[in-house]
Write an enzyme that holds these catalytic residues in place. Structure first.
Site, PDB file in Angstrom:
ATOM      1  N   LYS A   1       0.873  -1.263  -0.032  1.00 17.06           N
ATOM      2  CA  LYS A   1      -0.062   0.048   0.135  1.00 17.06           C
ATOM      3  C   LYS A   1       0.875   1.277   0.065  1.00 17.06           C
ATOM      4  CE  LYS A   1      -3.906   1.960   2.491  1.00 17.06           C
ATOM      5  NZ  LYS A   1      -4.972   1.705   3.715  1.00 17.06           N
TER       6      LYS A   1
ATOM      7  N   SER B   1      -9.661   1.906   3.034  1.00 14.62           N
ATOM      8  CA  SER B   1      -8.780   2.685   2.114  1.00 14.62           C
ATOM      9  C   SER B   1      -7.698   1.561   1.323  1.00 14.62           C
ATOM     10  CB  SER B   1      -8.124   3.643   2.756  1.00 14.62           C
ATOM     11  OG  SER B   1      -7.372   2.905   3.689  1.00 14.62           O
TER      12      SER B   1
ATOM     13  N   SER C   1      -9.932  -0.611   6.945  1.00 12.01           N
ATOM     14  CA  SER C   1      -9.320  -0.387   5.780  1.00 12.01           C
ATOM     15  C   SER C   1      -8.696  -1.538   5.238  1.00 12.01           C
ATOM     16  CB  SER C   1      -8.482   0.839   5.792  1.00 12.01           C
ATOM     17  OG  SER C   1      -9.096   2.074   5.919  1.00 12.01           O
TER      18      SER C   1
END
Lengths: 490, 498
Positions: free
Chosen positions: B78, B153, B177
């Site tokens: 990420k 996210s 997330s």
């Protein structure tokens, strides 16, 4: 208006917040060196640069030095402490928050004793002491007309020491700051070098009519980096506030800055513009627990502090308050004194050498005590040369600047300069030999035991050696050459 | 045809010399090349570095150095996790072109076990959002339906694993997330216990909640990845000084979950819960029962306050954590002539609308005069939520619930209704506040062909139990999803072209 006149009617109420950089090897929350004077931004890493993703880790040593300092100031160490974030934007602060202690400071309470000329010893109480990280430095670059940021200092451990508003004059404020500095230097927690920014003061002050029990509106003056500025800004501010009050006006609560060039304070921000720091517990750090046992260990490792030391010097060695005060004003001067005694020096004599001659030389040359070139051995040796008659005390004092300046052993200087009687024995011998040869009458008188004859030998020797010769030595030499005179004849 | 090999299989093959790391990485890069024009899971692909590293690993294997647990395994990371000299922007304009000078702790661990970082994945800016649309890059699409969000996210990481581009992707979870995008994309996503994985090098959103965790095709791979990244790190004071068990991802107690007590919290099955989600999760629960677990009802009474508390605590911490992005030291700097306008312009231009909204919320919650009513109160609620879990775990071993109230929703939906968006976190936020480990496991599909996730929550540091139950479930049930429809479409198009 004269300050003294004003002070007859008005009473200032003063408190100090002092920031002390702790003497650690590394910074408070990272492994970078805690050092002054390195090239800009050379002592930095992701943590003290506030780079994305970097996290602080408490430097155990900085925490313990804080505890040590707080104990030296008689503070109550809090076993459960923690860190908070103080949020405000400033370019020298890379995270735009400062890690500080708000809710759970390191220590509460404590005091510093001051002694001014008029009062007996007075205790200035402390409100709290807490740890926090220092910011970097903004430097204005005139060439590019821009501001440059040096983050070497960012993350240096600081202890903030907040006094109660117990101080009642600019002089006492300076005494307080000096005493505090002295204690912290003794405790070896900080060099407290004001020129390097190790020791920085903010002060708050209000003025009220004498006899009033109420507090007036206070102002706060930031970033005073010398005792002289502290005194000057307080004197200015007392006058300014008193004149406002006596003309029926109201003092505004605000934060001020002091301009040492003009000697005046000016507004930095008003109460309305005051920062809302939005303190909250620092989520990147765990609360810190320090056990009573560990506090006890640190307490046990504290050296004798200046107050008790001064009292001991007066009581044990019979020194005057003044001399004891000079000796204990700095841990290096006290250490010099104590080592000199340990080497067999007589305490009062040692104290006088250090308090007068050494201190005088230091003062003349603008040296700090940690730069003092005198060793205890040098002082003891000098005193021995006097005590055994090699030189007179007057000569010893006269030699002092050279001993101090060159760092040579006193006996070497005495020998080189041919100041000692002993050093000139051959010369005395030669003078005597010539007199014996040229003045048989005198020799006869001597042998006959006439005392005047002895003096008749001594006089010319003294003249020819410009008074350096020791009369006893002359007599001894004469006896070696002519034998002892007969007793009792005159 | 794609065959998604597991990470443990790949590492075994590379170790034994059956496949080279280069072959594995080339395959991963080829898939990214092929699918990502449509999926937009990656914001940066580092092909050259990845291939060079793969060659290095192959050379090491040739020398007999075959120790790494993730030997030759391609991993996506990420974009809010720092990778040395590789762009790391947290999908924010304010960090455009930012290249960190250091690797996050988890990256060091991955590299130390022979993993190959192939690229950085898309996300909501700084982790704030649940759709991966609040990004300075192109919004990520759900591999099951390109008109739907992948969740967020960590939407890029979930989509990358779902599409078979990589077997492991790292995500981060602050209030759901990792779990919610894993559910939306039909993959497995673990949020470890707070403190299990070092946050050093994770660009902070809310420090007291953020955790890094793996997103994988199945629970055993998640266990393998966790084993690599978990453990004490001196650089993160909040990382737990607890031994890391050799999570093997094997079903607990010798292949069975017999005797485990599963708690079903009443509060997580409200009347307005999406019918398909409710049915799928209940089916999942009966699957666990068939494997020998028993079910008890439990109550987590403060669940209803959790969202409110979370949306005070997380923005409060964020408002402070994001203060450093000011245009002075790094990242985007706006034109200006004084420092105040430098701050204002850099931050106004650099932060997207959701980040600005949360900075303002958090700044307000911490302000003098409001602190007690908001931040302090929220912290008290957090304590109550944590106690809810402690009490519940006195009666059961694991808690099972839906991950989200619905399945992946259309792109653009609720972007103008932040409150509605926030309420979507209702089932994931409580475990975040409590610090408990929780995994999202696929348990069914909607009639529209969208995955549904089941959340398995365990007591602190019981990741082994959580993953063991998930693994047992996955072993006993066919994966409900298979190959995502958008990937199938791309494959069939390219097959037709060939």
């Amino acid at each position: 208006m004269e300050l003294e006149k004003l002070l007859e009617r008005c009473e200032p109420v003063i408190g100090l917040e002092i920031h002390v950089q702790l003497r650690t090897e590394t910074k408070m929350f990272c492994g970078c060196a805690n050092r002054f004077g390195a090239p800009p931004n050379s002592l930095t890493c992701p943590v003290c640069l506030g780079l994305p993703g970097a996290l602080p880790v408490i430097n155990r040593r900085s925490f313990e030095l804080g505890v040590r300092a707080a104990l030296a100031l008689h503070g109550n160490i809090q076993n459960d402490t923690g860190f908070d974030r103080k949020n405000y934007f400033y370019p020298d602060q890379p995270k735009n928050y400062q890690i500080s202690q708000y809710e759970l400071p390191l220590a509460l309470g404590g005091y510093v004793e001051i002694e001014n000329d008029s009062d007996a010893a007075k205790k200035i109480r402390l409100m709290r002491m807490h740890l926090e990280e220092d910011a970097g430095k903004n430097i204005h670059d005139p060439d590019s007309n821009s501001t440059l940021v040096d983050l070497n200092r960012a993350g240096t451990p600081l202890l903030e020491i907040v006094s109660e508003p117990d101080i009642r004059s600019p002089g006492d404020a300076v005494l307080y700051a000096r005493s505090l500095r002295e204690i912290l230097r003794y405790a070896e927690v900080s060099d407290c070098d004001m020129e390097k920014g190790n020791f920085r003061a903010d002060t708050n002050i209000s003025v009220r009519p004498r006899g009033s029990g109420e507090l007036g509106t206070r102002t706060e003056i930031k970033n005073l980096n010398s005792f002289a500025h502290l005194r000057a800004c307080l004197e200015f501010e007392i006058k300014r506030q008193a004149e406002i009050l006596e003309s029926g006006g109201q003092v505004l609560q605000e934060t001020l800055q002091f301009d040492p060039v003009t000697g005046r304070t000016s507004s930095m921000r008003s109460k309305e513009e005051a920062h809302d720091y939005r303190y909250f517990p620092e989520p990147d750090l765990l609360p810190v627990f320090i056990s009573e046992d560990r506090v006890g260990e640190i307490r046990g490792s504290l050296p004798e502090l200046p107050g008790p030391k001064r009292r001991r010097y007066v009581e044990d060695y019979g020194l005057s308050e003044y001399v004891a005060g000079v000796l204990t004003a700095d841990r290096e001067s006290a250490a010099l004194f104590e080592s000199a005694i340990a080497r067999g020096g007589e305490p009062k004599r040692m104290a006088n050498w250090i308090a007068n001659e050494v201190a005088g030389q230091m003062n003349d040359r603008g040296l700090a005590w940690d730069e003092c070139p005198m060793t205890p051995k040098m002082i003891v040796e000098l005193e021995e040369l006097i005590a055994d008659g090699t030189i007179t005390r007057k000569v010893g004092r006269g030699l002092f600047p050279e001993i101090f300046g060159t760092g040579k052993p006193p006996s070497d200087i005495v020998r080189e300069k041919g100041l000692a009687g002993g050093a000139d024995l051959s010369e005395i011998g030669r003078i005597l030999d010539r007199m014996i040869e040229e003045k048989p009458k005198l020799v006869a008188d001597y042998k006959a035991g006439r005392k005047k004859a002895v003096n008749a030998f001594i006089g010319p020797v003294m003249r020819k050696t410009r008074g350096k010769a020791d009369a006893g030595e002359v007599v001894r030499l004469l006896e070696g050459k002519l034998g002892a005179p007969d007793e009792g004849k005159s | 045809m794609i065959s998604t090999a597991t990470a443990r299989r790949i590492a075994g093959d590379v170790r034994s010399g059956k496949r080279t790391a280069r072959e594995v990485v080339e395959e991963s890069l080829a898939r990214i090349e092929k699918y990502d024009g449509e999926i937009h899971a990656f914001v940066h692909v580092c092909s050259d570095e990845a291939l060079a590293r793969a060659d290095g690993i192959d050379a090491a294997v040739a020398r007999g150095e075959t120790d790494g647990l993730l030997l030759g395994v391609p991993v996506a990371v990420k974009d809010n996790i720092c990778t040395r000299n590789i762009p790391t922007t947290a999908a924010s304009r304010i960090l455009e072109n930012y290249r960190p000078p250091y690797d996050a702790h988890v990256i060091e661990r991955l590299l130390g076990e022979g993993a190959v970082i192939v690229g950085k994945t898309n996300q909501d800016e700084f982790g704030m959002g649940s759709t991966s649309q609040y990004t300075v890059y192109e919004a990520t699409r759900n591999p099951w339906n390109s008109g739907r969000v992948p969740g967020g996210s960590s939407g890029g990481s979930a989509a990358a694993v779902a599409a078979g581009m990589v077997p492991i992707a790292l995500g981060t979870d602050t209030g759901g997330s990792i779990r919610q995008p894993a559910a939306f994309c039909g993959v497995t996503g673990l949020k470890p216990t707070y403190g299990r994985v070092s946050r050093y090098g994770l660009i902070a959103f809310a420090s007291s909640l953020d955790q890094i965790g793996p997103i994988t095709a199945d629970a055993p791979d998640a266990a393998l990845a966790l084993r690599v990244i978990a453990g004490r790190d001196e650089r993160d004071s909040t990382s737990a000084d607890k031994k890391v068990p050799a999570y093997d991802g094997k079903p607990v107690s010798g292949g069975s979950i017999e005797g485990l007590k599963i708690g079903l919290p009443l509060e997580y099955f409200p009347d307005n819960l999406d019918g398909e989600v409710a049915a799928a999760v209940r089916l999942g629960v009966s699957g666990l029962e068939k494997l020998g677990a028993s079910v008890v009802e439990v109550s987590l009474p403060h669940t209803r306050y959790a969202i409110a508390a979370y949306y005070i605590i997380a923005p409060a911490e964020a408002s402070s954590n994001l203060a450093r992005y000011d245009g002075v030291h790094y990242g985007r700097r706006a034109e200006s002539h004084d420092v105040r306008s430098l701050y204002v312009r850099s931050r106004s231009e650099g932060f997207g609308p959701e980040v600005q909204r949360r900075i303002m919320l958090g700044t307000f919650a911490l302000s003098s005069g409001y602190y007690d009513a908001y931040y302090l109160k929220a912290q008290k609620v957090r304590t109550l939520v944590r106690r809810d879990f402690e009490k519940a775990f006195e009666r059961c071993d694991l808690i099972v619930s839906p991950v989200a109230p619905g399945s992946a929703f259309p792109l653009g939906k609720w972007l103008d209704d932040p409150i509605r968006m926030y309420l979507g976190d209702v089932f994931t936020v409580p475990a975040s506040l409590a610090g408990c480990p929780a995994v999202s496991v696929p348990c069914g599909m909607t009639g529209d062909g969208l995955p549904i996730g089941m959340q398995v929550i365990g007591p602190e540091f019981r990741e082994g139990l959580v993953l063991g139950a998930a693994a047992a479930y996955q072993k006993a049930t066919d994966h409900p999803a298979g190959i995502p429809s958008e990937i199938r479409k791309i494959e069939s198009r390219s097959g037709a072209n060939n």
